[in-house]
Write a protein that holds these residues in place. Structure first.
Motif: not given
Length: 642
Positions: A269-286, A288-293
């Motif tokens: 289990v990859q328990s280290e937590r890091h922010l992979l990327k952020t995006e706003r593909k659609d205008p109504d939502r943001l 956030f993708f992390f490596t771990y919860g």
């Protein structure tokens, strides 16, 4: 005299033409079906006291090597990749690492060597030498399987350590001997010295032949084995042609043991937590993708907007992906949202600490472009209505409003143990259960029945009811019964559902052997290997009701920590992944059948358990001589023998 000379020349021409017709006629002649042969090596194969890092292997014909960087394995493992090339009738190998004293080196070419013209394979070939006075010749073999689903693992490194080596050796020192698995997950480690060993598998990402990165796939156990051998006999089939057997040969050989080592590969289990990327593909939502919860979700502070009550937050089950839906359409239409985001991240000491980023979130499509798209959609609709008006057809003078496109996950045929799911593309703001009705047909009349309406997250609802076998139901959802956060209402929906009769199904019952009271989670898999039903057993009895006719398979894992899901392993904690088993034989189910069977998951070796039909990593076809001459002889109506 001239007459005899003419006859002699005519006879000679006839012989030459006949010879040419046999050896290289326009229809192809006979094919070369002889594999290449090794006619010499330098240094001598299996030689001792060798101190040269350069090896030459000579053949009787021109040869080639297929993908030497992957297929040719040098052991002990080389930190600097050796140079391997084929030129004409010679293979050149140059080892870049310094030679170790009193060590057996093996260069395993597997099936990579073929002749240059017809591709006839040499077969499995290994060259070896020793830098000391003796050469080690023992071998061991086995299989590497994915721990989670018993898929063969192709191309993973497999190696040995001495049995008395500390567990830390896997993290600090390279493997002693090395090989790689083939498409069946099978491996053979050669050139082993007498002694006792443990086997390991490693998806080596950094080329140091040690487990140095947490995301490297590994396999280990504490089984200790002592390589041995015995004389044995195998049977080879000689084919007359593609359909007929010429003879079966009994060939003596040395059988090396053990030959059934099984390693179950997993990624920790990859328990280290890091922010992979952020995006706003659609205008109504943001997004956030992390490596771990993490149970503590990111906190957002707006720099050019008020963040209070600005979002509806949707997180996945693992809490490593979040969607922040914008409630206010004014924020949706704002092209640039500037914010400060605070979230937990793993530091260099492995601890979760707060980290703050300043972000600018911009949608892919600007507000101006979206307005133009809306205007074009209106103009296209207006043209269509004008066309209908000119033709005297019914038309609309006002463009109809956009509806919330909810989807019902319920077919016309409903299984009695299933529920109705309602999905929405955007989060719910209002669900009026009084405007949702479920009725059951009794004789010719519809009677209202109670049901349970339960939210599953912010965009899904579940309707459950104790469905009666063979009954017919009607689900009605009024318009505006469901609305999203942007005030968009659903359309009226009415769907009729029919629950199948009991005689449309199979009932499956299994008595599990060898579990000894362990908690077993058993999954019923369809013909593509996807689970369709799941049952939990602590008594050794498993039952699946309402199984539709078809072909099924069984997968089972032992839930050792009683959390209901399969868990991977952890090397530092000396924790193996939870055991997984497959029933090799398929289960045929027909309507009105009751199937009662026994299954002992441990009585068949793991590498022979998973059915081929649902195995995704298929075994590659073994290279063989294609026997094209026999096929050609058959076409010519003559007998051909090699």
């Amino acid at each position: 005299m001239a007459k005899y000379k003419f006859l002699f020349l005519a006879l000679l021409s006839s012989i030459l033409l006949s010879s040419c017709a046999r050896m290289g006629s326009p229809d192809g002649g006979w094919f070369d079906e002889e594999p290449p042969r090794v006619i010499g090596t330098s240094p001598t194969d299996k030689g001792t006291n060798v101190n040269s890092q350069k090896v030459r292997i000579f053949f009787n014909e021109f040869i080639k090597i297929d993908n030497p960087s992957e297929k040719v394995i040098v052991s002990p493992p080389q930190m600097e990749p050796p140079e391997i090339k084929a030129t004409g009738r010679t293979i050149f190998v140059e080892l870049k690492d310094s030679l170790k004293p009193n060590t057996t080196y093996t260069i395993d070419f597997s099936d990579a060597i073929t002749d240059n013209n017809e591709g006839n394979p040499l077969g499995s070939y290994t060259y070896s030498f020793s830098t000391g006075g003796e050469i080690d010749t023992m071998e061991v073999s086995g299989y590497v399987l994915e721990a989670e689903d018993l898929e063969p693992v192709k191309g993973i490194a497999v190696g040995l350590y001495k049995s008395d080596a500390p567990d830390s050796v896997f993290r600090t020192e390279p493997l002693l001997r090395i090989t790689r698995t083939d498409s069946r997950g099978h491996f053979v480690i050669k050139g082993i010295a007498p002694g006792s060993y443990r086997a390991f598998a490693l998806q080596d990402l950094d080329g140091n032949y040690a487990f140095s990165q947490k995301n490297e796939k590994i396999a280990f156990n504490h089984d200790i084995f002592v390589p041995s051998s015995k004389p044995d006999t195998r049977h080879d089939t000689i084919w007359r042609d593609t359909l007929h057997i010429e003879r079966i040969l009994a060939i003596p050989y040395t059988h090396f043991l053990p030959d059934d080592i099984v390693l179950r590969a997993f990624t920790e289990v990859q328990s280290e937590r890091h922010l992979l990327k952020t995006e706003r593909k659609d205008p109504d939502r943001l997004n956030f993708f992390f490596t771990y919860g993490d149970t503590q979700l990111p906190e957002i502070k707006g720099l050019n907007f008020d963040e209070k009550d600005a979002f509806v937050v949707e997180a996945n089950e693992k809490l490593d992906t979040m969607t922040y839906w914008l409630r206010d359409t004014m924020l949706v239409n704002q092209d640039t949202l500037q914010m400060v985001v605070t979230y937990n991240e793993t530091d260099t000491l492995g601890q979760l600490v707060a980290k703050t980023d300043t972000l600018e979130m911009i949608p892919k499509t600007s507000y101006e472009k979206r307005l133009k798209q809306q205007q074009k959609a209106f103009e296209d609709w207006k043209k269509e209505q004008d066309k209908k008006k000119r033709r005297g057809q019914p038309y609309d003078s006002v463009m109809p409003p956009k509806f919330l496109e909810i989807k019902l996950k319920a077919a016309g045929q409903l299984d009695p143990d299933h529920h109705i799911l309602i999905d929405s593309p955007t989060p719910f703001a209002k669900v009026d259960s009084s405007q949702i009705r479920l009725s059951m047909k009794v004789d010719t009349l519809w009677q209202a029945v109670d049901f349970n309406l339960q939210p599953l997250g912010v965009r899904q609802l579940k309707i459950s009811h104790g469905w009666q076998l063979g009954a017919e139901y009607s689900l009605e959802i009024d318009s505006a019964a469901i609305s999203d956060i942007y005030g968009t209402d659903c359309k009226a929906i009415k769907q009729t559902l029919k629950v199948k009769n009991e005689d449309a199904y199979t009932k499956l019952s299994f008595a599990l052997g060898g579990m000894n009271g362990k908690k077993a989670v058993v999954q019923l898999l369809n013909s593509s290997g996807s689970p369709v039903k799941q049952a939990v057993s602590t008594t050794g009895q498993v039952e699946f009701l309402y199984v539709e006719p078809g072909t099924y398979f069984l997968r089972m894992f032992v839930d050792e920590n009683d959390n209901g899901v399969w868990d991977t392993g952890d090397y530092d904690a000396d924790q193996q992944p939870e055991p997984v088993y497959f029933r090799h034989e398929p289960i045929e189910c027909k309507a009105k059948w009751d199937v009662n069977q026994r299954w002992n998951p441990t009585e068949r070796p793991l590498y022979l358990q998973k059915p081929e039909k649902i195995t995704k990593q298929k075994a590659e076809k073994q290279k063989t001589i294609r026997n094209k001459n026999a096929e050609r002889a058959k076409q010519l109506g003559i007998t051909y023998k090699r």
